[in-house]
Structures are given as structure tokens and as C-alpha cells.
Design a protein around this motif. Structure first.
Motif, PDB file in Angstrom:
ATOM      1  N   ARG A 141       0.844  -1.197   0.000  1.00  0.00           N
ATOM      2  CA  ARG A 141       0.000   0.000   0.000  1.00  0.00           C
ATOM      3  C   ARG A 141       0.880   1.248   0.000  1.00  0.00           C
ATOM      4  NH1 ARG A 141      -4.318  -2.753  -1.707  1.00  0.00           N
ATOM      5  NH2 ARG A 141      -5.160  -4.176  -0.120  1.00  0.00           N
ATOM      6  N   VAL A 142       0.499   2.219  -0.816  1.00  0.00           N
ATOM      7  CA  VAL A 142       1.232   3.478  -0.879  1.00  0.00           C
ATOM      8  C   VAL A 142       0.711   4.386   0.234  1.00  0.00           C
ATOM      9  CG1 VAL A 142       1.825   5.484  -2.304  1.00  0.00           C
ATOM     10  CG2 VAL A 142       1.543   3.217  -3.354  1.00  0.00           C
ATOM     11  N   THR A 143       1.630   4.842   1.076  1.00  0.00           N
ATOM     12  CA  THR A 143       1.224   5.602   2.263  1.00  0.00           C
ATOM     13  C   THR A 143       1.976   6.921   2.360  1.00  0.00           C
ATOM     14  OG1 THR A 143       2.891   4.478   3.624  1.00  0.00           O
ATOM     15  CG2 THR A 143       0.682   3.503   3.557  1.00  0.00           C
ATOM     16  N   ARG A 144       1.356   7.829   3.089  1.00  0.00           N
ATOM     17  CA  ARG A 144       1.957   9.117   3.424  1.00  0.00           C
ATOM     18  C   ARG A 144       1.818   9.308   4.928  1.00  0.00           C
ATOM     19  NH1 ARG A 144      -0.886  12.131   0.371  1.00  0.00           N
ATOM     20  NH2 ARG A 144       0.550  12.627  -1.346  1.00  0.00           N
ATOM     21  N   GLU A 145       2.939   9.336   5.613  1.00  0.00           N
ATOM     22  CA  GLU A 145       2.958   9.477   7.072  1.00  0.00           C
ATOM     23  C   GLU A 145       2.097   8.413   7.741  1.00  0.00           C
ATOM     24  OE1 GLU A 145       1.875  13.482   7.951  1.00  0.00           O
ATOM     25  OE2 GLU A 145       3.720  14.327   7.098  1.00  0.00           O
ATOM     26  N   GLY A 146       2.206   7.200   7.250  1.00  0.00           N
ATOM     27  CA  GLY A 146       1.531   6.063   7.864  1.00  0.00           C
ATOM     28  C   GLY A 146       0.087   5.852   7.462  1.00  0.00           C
ATOM     29  N   GLN A 147      -0.474   6.779   6.671  1.00  0.00           N
ATOM     30  CA  GLN A 147      -1.860   6.665   6.233  1.00  0.00           C
ATOM     31  C   GLN A 147      -1.908   6.465   4.716  1.00  0.00           C
ATOM     32  OE1 GLN A 147      -4.393   6.659   8.521  1.00  0.00           O
ATOM     33  NE2 GLN A 147      -2.736   6.798  10.038  1.00  0.00           N
ATOM     34  N   ALA A 148      -3.011   5.884   4.230  1.00  0.00           N
ATOM     35  CA  ALA A 148      -3.162   5.695   2.791  1.00  0.00           C
ATOM     36  C   ALA A 148      -3.007   7.028   2.081  1.00  0.00           C
ATOM     37  CB  ALA A 148      -4.527   5.086   2.475  1.00  0.00           C
ATOM     38  N   ALA A 149      -2.180   7.051   1.060  1.00  0.00           N
ATOM     39  CA  ALA A 149      -1.942   8.283   0.293  1.00  0.00           C
ATOM     40  C   ALA A 149      -3.109   8.473  -0.673  1.00  0.00           C
ATOM     41  CB  ALA A 149      -0.623   8.197  -0.453  1.00  0.00           C
TER      42      ALA A 149
END
Length: 723
Positions: free
Chosen positions: A494-502
Motif C-alpha cells: 500500500r502506498v502511504t503518506r505518514e503512515g496513512q493511505a496516500a
């Protein structure tokens, strides 16, 4: 020693003991018939048509299907099943709801209702050989399904008298009540005066005063099974209309189901007490009943059930069917909040020694082929049906299965309604071409809308794919093992940003960075405040860098942006799908970004001239001394012309600064993908969106199925060999 004479049985036994094992038999699609091919010569070719319920004449040589929007029945010659021929359409003076055949006679149920409170309809009799309607019986109400008794002695017709879905939120009762019409057949002709109107009121727990018969089937004993879908009930009638048995279809608890239409595949929810509300119902022998639990306004348990004649549950499929579809990319996320894959139609037939249940997923556009074992049925195949399979007919004596698909999206430039033919033959199944594994919790790694493909730089046969904005809340990188048949999705990142889904990415391109991570290209939409950008992610999918397009590109950008990304040394190359504001007509940019100097540049690429629609790029990848580019039109079916792989010498990929004159590269045709796409014998799909060359130099291609939204859901993944 006295010589012995070998008996025939002994010879057969000896031969059998030394014979090679029989080759495996599978169903495979052998032809597709576009239903508009039966339109009159003077009709607008975009006239809506819809093949819904389908049957075959007794000799198995002619198909007859109902076409509701055209108010006609259509005929198809399948003397050569691999090359079906149009035989035209016959007007029915009303909306045909179903059709059933006996010999060369087709019985057509026709709805002529002027309103929900004044339902009406008749039975039309079609002589298939002469294409003439010979007589008609008044049915006294609005008909739905029709079935012929196996011995040809009578017809059973579900008179639904359907409800008004806009009245009282569609809840029943809404009189008049439905019933089952039983019409005697004498020498193949209906005896209208002898028709029995079997009363099925007062039986169901739900709205007993207003039964709405949906589907009927007749077994070898002459017993009629009928589903009361809205009433969540099943009734068995004798041929004289008397009730043999009846029972509630009951409810199912579902754990591990996707119930939210949030742009993500999340099989983690729970539904308790879901009414089955069966649509199609069929006899399995004379003592078992199978229901396709599509659901209506309160239910739909997403699978099928086998009942005893007294209502005892012998088998409940639960989520098995839905999971199987999710694993091949056919799960319809846009129906998660409703009834998921919606099994609606069904056919049961015996081919040789095997009896099969063919279960049709209306929303997943798949036919599940189950082998009857006497206990829990075995799923042996998943067949790609076209869009919205509504009816099916098996022709075992010719080893054929035929499926009618009702959706016609021609006015929007989409696929048309099709009738598809499958043959039982030796060899491996050609579909699916890609299947995911189950995760650690036993749930499918759901995938769909694959929009870009890249190779692992070191491991032959290992590829990576991304999904596009259809799953904008769940941008993902899928790990593919192309050495298997079918190819396998073994993991998802999964692609994430700061631990959340981007969220809100529209990933259209991917390339490995040779350091365990990836570069991703996301297509922007200025009207939705989503930027065109590049993203550098690590091996866990966490975004490390986000690089927006520079002002020189932002000033001329349009919606159709990044459609692929590749890497040459420190330079990323991004294929822009269509012309932007500063491009001459028929030329698009290949944009470069140097990850070390952070400089931008571009060259131009010459597009083919489209016969219809538009032309654009879908993918870019580098291999050896060349850059390979996928170019395609946006057409489907017979209109699809350009689905091609070109290559450009790497020596010409010298970027010029943005905003000035850009050099035009020269391209060379490598492969035409249209013949590749035609090998699956469906209609030619639009979106060839992924291409990669693996570490061993083998080329692979994948198509985008648009998330099964106004699409057949078919994902094609294949190899084109050494490059």
C-alpha cells in the motif's frame, strides 16, 4: 493350454488399464456475437439492444433471445458455433421478458402492462423456421420467467405483476398479486383455454398477500419450482397447480465482506441476517433446488444455496463466489454497498458424466462453473461473460454453453450487448490470466484497474503493477509472479503518506529505482485540485519524496497526463497521454526529470491519426538501446484499430528545455496488440495500459478493466516473448 476368447468387456478392461489418462476438459470462449448485428438494415446502429433471456432450438443450431428495449426476439445461427451468424429480429408487440424453446418453437412471454396496477401480458408462439408468430395466449398479468416441462407437456410462466419501486420505497404488498400460469401443450402448441392460474398467496412470511413470482423451472417429475424474490420464499408446485412444498429462503450471516463504496477493496465488514431473496432457481435432479441469491430491496447474500425440496439447507456458498471473483479482478467495488457481485442467472446441465451449475454474476460479469459432487459443489472455472450476464442456455449435445449479456453502452462509446459462446474442449482454460492469492487472514488480495507495469531489475518473472484513481483511497503496488499460469499476485504494497493511505492518487506509471523502492507517476486533475506529480516510495510503499510538475508544464497541463514512467540512469522519463496546450495536433511529450540535477526537459513523440475518438500513450519502458512505448486509440470492439507497441532509439532521447522547441523522435512498430487481444474471442478491449520487460528480457502486457465499472471486468495479462 486351451486358448481363451476375450469378451468385449474384458477387452475394454484391458484397454482401459493401459490407456493414457483422459485430457482435462475445460470451457473456453469460442465466439462473441454483438447483438446490434441483428438490427434492421435501416436502423440507427446505435439503437439500444439487449440480449437478456436466451434459449436454443431442439437441434441446438439456433439461438433465440429476448430483447426488451427493441421489443423483439433475436435469432442467431450457430451451425458453426465459432462463427455465429445474425438471423434478424422479430417484433413482439410488447416487451419480451423471457423465452423458452421446444423443438423449433419458441414461447415468448410478452409484457404489455400500461401501469403497475393494471398489469397485462401474453404468450407469443414463434415458429423459428419461418420466423413467424403463429398465435397468442392472454396471460392475465405481467409475465417474467418461462420454462418448458422436460417432457414437453406444459409451460410454466411466472406472472410477477411487479411492484413500483418508487411507491412506498418499493415495499410490498402492492397489489395485484402475482401467480404462476401453467399452460398445457398439445403437440407442441399451447392450449390457452386449459391454462391454470396457480395461486401462491398466503404462503410467504413476507407480504403473503402479494407474491411476486420471479423465476420458474420444471424437473423430470413435472414439478415446478418458483422463486418469490421479494417475498424471500420458494414454492414447489405440482403440474396441476397444487402446492407440494414451500419454505422461506432464509437469511445468511456474512463475515469478511466489503460493504462500503469508498474506492478501496476492504473485505473486513460483517452483515448479519441478510435475506437471500433468490432470483434464478433451478432443479438439481428431482430432489434438490439451487437458488441464485441476488437479492432485491432488502437482501442479497452474494452467493447461492442448495436446498432440499422441504427447505433444508444442504449447502450455502457464503462468500466463496464473491471471493473467487475478487481474486481475478472482477469484484465490483461500486456495488459494495448493495449486493456485491449479485448472482442473478443460472443454468444447470449435464455434459458427459458431469453435472454443472453455471452461476451468473450480473455485476461481476463472470460465470462460475461448479461441478455437482452430491455434497458441496466444486468451483472448477470462472468464465468471462461480457457485461451483465442475464441468461444462459447449455447445449450439452454440442458441448456448448451460451450466455446473453444485457448491457448496451453504445451511446456512450462503450461495449454493446453480446451473446457469448463457450465450448467444452480439451486443454487448459485461457481465462483468468491473472489471479491473486489469499492474504494471511484468508481474504482475497483484491485488485482491479491495473494501470501501469514495471519489472523487477533482478528477478526474472517478477513484475509490479499499480492501480489508478478508481481506487484513489487505496493506491497500491501489486507484486506479480509471471512464471505461474495464470500469473499470480502474491503480495500488495500500500502506498502511504505518514503512515496513512496516500489518498487521491491516480497512479498510472511505476518503475523500480534499483534500490528496493519505486518511482510512481500520478495523473492529475486540475478541476479536482489533484496535481500531476512524481512520487518516490520505499519498498514498504511509504512516500519519501513528492515532486510536482514545474510551472512550464503546469501552465499548459490538461487532464490526460502521466501514463507511464521509466528510468535511464538518473533520468526519469514520463509519457504524457495526450496533447497539452502547447503541443501541435498529433504530437505528445515525453517529459524528462533528472533526479540528481532536478532539471526538467522533453522531446515530442508523433501519434498515429485515429479513425475515431482520440489517440494517446499508455506506457513507457526502457530496455537495451530502446525506449518502448504503448500507443492506443480509445476504441473498443470492431472500432479498435491502434493498440500497438512502438520503440524509439535511446540515442534520440535527448531532452530539450521546456517552453521551447522540442525535438521530434522517430518511432518503429514492434507489435500490434489487436491480434493478441482477439485470442480470447471476446470484444477487443480498450485499455492496454501496462507493459514491462523483465530481467530476462521477456515482454509482458496488462490491460486496465476500469474497476468493473461499465466494463466486462476482464483483465488480460500475457507475454509477448523475448524482446
Amino acid at each position: 493350454m486351451t486358448p481363451r476368447t476375450l469378451t468385449g468387456a474384458l477387452v475394454a478392461a484391458l484397454l482401459a488399464s493401459t490407456a493414457m489418462p483422459a485430457a482435462a476438459q475445460t470451457f473456453d470462449r469460442i465466439a462473441s456475437f454483438p447483438v446490434p448485428g441483428n438490427l434492421p438494415a435501416d436502423a440507427d446502429p446505435l439503437t439500444e439492444t439487449s440480449a437478456e433471456i436466451i434459449t436454443a432450438t431442439g437441434d441446438g443450431m439456433t439461438l433465440v433471445y429476448s430483447d426488451s428495449p427493441l421489443e423483439a426476439v433475436g435469432l442467431i445461427d450457430i451451425t458453426d458455433p465459432a462463427s455465429p451468424k445474425p438471423l434478424g429480429s422479430i417484433p413482439t408487440e410488447g416487451e419480451p421478458t423471457s423465452v423458452a424453446a421446444l423443438g423449433q418453437t419458441a414461447f415468448v412471454a410478452v409484457n404489455t402492462s400500461e401501469s403497475y396496477v393494471e398489469p397485462s401480458g401474453h404468450l407469443a408462439v414463434l415458429d423459428v423456421a419461418t420466423q413467424e408468430l403463429t398465435r397468442s395466449c392472454d396471460l392475465g398479468g405481467q409475465p417474467d420467467a418461462t420454462a418448458v416441462a422436460p417432457d414437453g407437456s406444459f409451460l410454466a410462466i411466472a406472472i410477477e405483476n411487479e411492484r413500483d419501486e418508487d411507491l412506498n420505497d418499493g415495499e410490498i404488498p402492492q397489489l395485484p398479486a402475482g401467480y404462476v400460469a401453467i399452460v398445457p401443450l398439445e403437440n407442441g402448441a399451447p392450449n390457452c383455454e386449459g391454462m391454470i392460474m396457480a395461486d401462491v398467496t398466503g404462503l410467504a412470511e413476507v407480504a403473503p398477500s402479494d407474491p411476486e413470482p420471479e423465476f420458474v423451472d420444471v424437473n423430470e417429475a413435472g414439478e415446478i419450482v418458483v422463486s418469490l424474490q421479494e417475498n424471500n420464499h420458494v414454492v414447489v408446485l405440482a403440474s396441476d397447480g397444487s402446492v407440494v412444498s414451500h419454505f422461506s429462503a432464509g437469511a445468511v450471516d456474512l463475515a469478511g465482506v466489503d460493504t462500503e463504496e469508498e474506492g478501496a477493496l476492504t473485505f473486513t465488514d460483517t452483515l448479519d441476517g441478510v435475506p437471500r431473496e433468490p432470483d434464478a432457481v433451478k432443479w438439481l435432479g428431482t430432489d434438490r433446488i439451487v437458488t441464485a441469491n441476488e437479492g432485491d430491496y432488502e437482501g442479497g447474500s452474494r452467493g447461492f444455496t442448495i436446498f432440499a425440496k422441504d427447505g433444508a439447507v444442504l449447502h450455502e456458498s457464503g462468500l466463496d463466489f464473491e471471493y473467487a471473483l475478487a481474486r481475478i479482478g472482477h469484484y465490483p467495488e461500486d456495488r459494495s454497498g448493495n449486493k456485491g457481485v449479485e448472482p442473478e442467472g443460472m443454468e444447470i446441465a449435464t455434459f458427459g458424466d458431469e453435472t454443472y451449475v453455471f452461476l451468473l454474476s450480473e455485476r461481476g460479469s463472470i460465470v462460475g462453473v461448479y461441478r455437482d459432487t452430491g455434497g458441496a459443489p466444486e468451483l472448477v472455472q470462472l468464465l468471462p461473460s461480457g457485461i451483465a450476464p442475464e441468461g444462459a442456455v447449455a447445449i450439452p449435445e454440442r458441448d456448448l454453453l451460451v450466455v446473453a449479456n444485457e448491457a448496451d453502452l453504445g451511446e456512450d462509446g462503450g461495449p454493446r450487448s453480446h451473446v457469448m459462446l463457450f465450448g467444452l474442449q480439451e486443454g487448459e482454460a485461457s481465462y483468468p490470466t491473472l489471479r491473486s492469492e489469499l492474504d494471511a487472514e484468508g481474504r482475497p488480495i483484491g485488485f482491479s484497474a491495473l494501470s501501469g507495469l514495471a519489472a523487477d531489475p533482478e528477478v526474472a518473472g517478477r513484475l509490479y503493477a499499480v492501480n489508478d484513481s478508481f481506487f484513489g483511497m487505496q493506491p497500491s503496488i501489486f507484486v506479480i509472479d509471471a512464471t505461474r499460469t495464470p500469473a499470480a499476485i502474491t503480495d500488495v504494497i500500500r502506498v502511504t503518506r505518514e503512515g496513512q493511505a496516500a489518498q487521491k492518487l491516480d497512479l498510472e506509471g511505476i518503475v523500480a529505482d534499483a534500490e528496493g523502492g519505486f518511482w510512481l507517476a500520478s495523473e492529475g486533475r486540475s478541476d479536482r485540485l489533484i496535481p500531476h506529480a512524481l512520487y518516490h516510495v520505499d519498498g514498504e510503499g511509504a512516500i519519501q519524496d513528492e515532486i510536482a510538475f514545474p510551472a512550464e508544464l503546469a501552465q499548459v497541463e490538461r487532464r490526460f497526463g502521466s501514463e507511464g514512467i521509466t528510468k535511464v540512469g538518473s533520468t526519469l522519463w514520463i509519457a504524457i497521454q495526450r496533447e497539452w496546450a502547447d503541443d501541435p495536433k498529433g504530437a505528445v511529450k515525453l517529459v524528462s526529470y533528472d533526479t540528481e540535477s532536478e532539471e526538467w526537459g522533453a522531446v515530442r513523440y508523433p501519434l498515429e491519426t485515429p479513425a475515431q475518438g482520440w489517440m494517446g500513450l499508455s506506457e513507457i519502458t526502457v530496455h537495451g538501446d530502446f525506449v518502448y512505448i504503448v500507443e492506443r486509440d480509445n476504441q473498443i470492439g470492431a472500432n479498435a484499430v491502434v493498440k500497438r507497441l512502438y520503440r524509439v532509439p535511446l540515442s534520440q532521447m535527448t531532452p530539450a528545455p521546456l517552453g521551447g522547441e522540442l525535438p521530434m523522435v522517430e518511432k518503429e512498430l514492434v507489435r500490434d496488440f489487436v491480434p493478441d487481444l482477439q485470442q480470447w474471442n471476446g470484444f477487443t478491449v480498450d485499455k492496454v495500459e501496462g507493459f514491462a520487460i523483465d530481467a530476462a528480457g521477456t515482454g509482458y502486457v496488462v490491460t486496465d478493466n476500469d474497476g468493473v465499472d461499465d466494463s466486462s471486468g476482464e483483465t488480460f495479462f500475457w507475454s509477448i516473448g523475448a524482446m
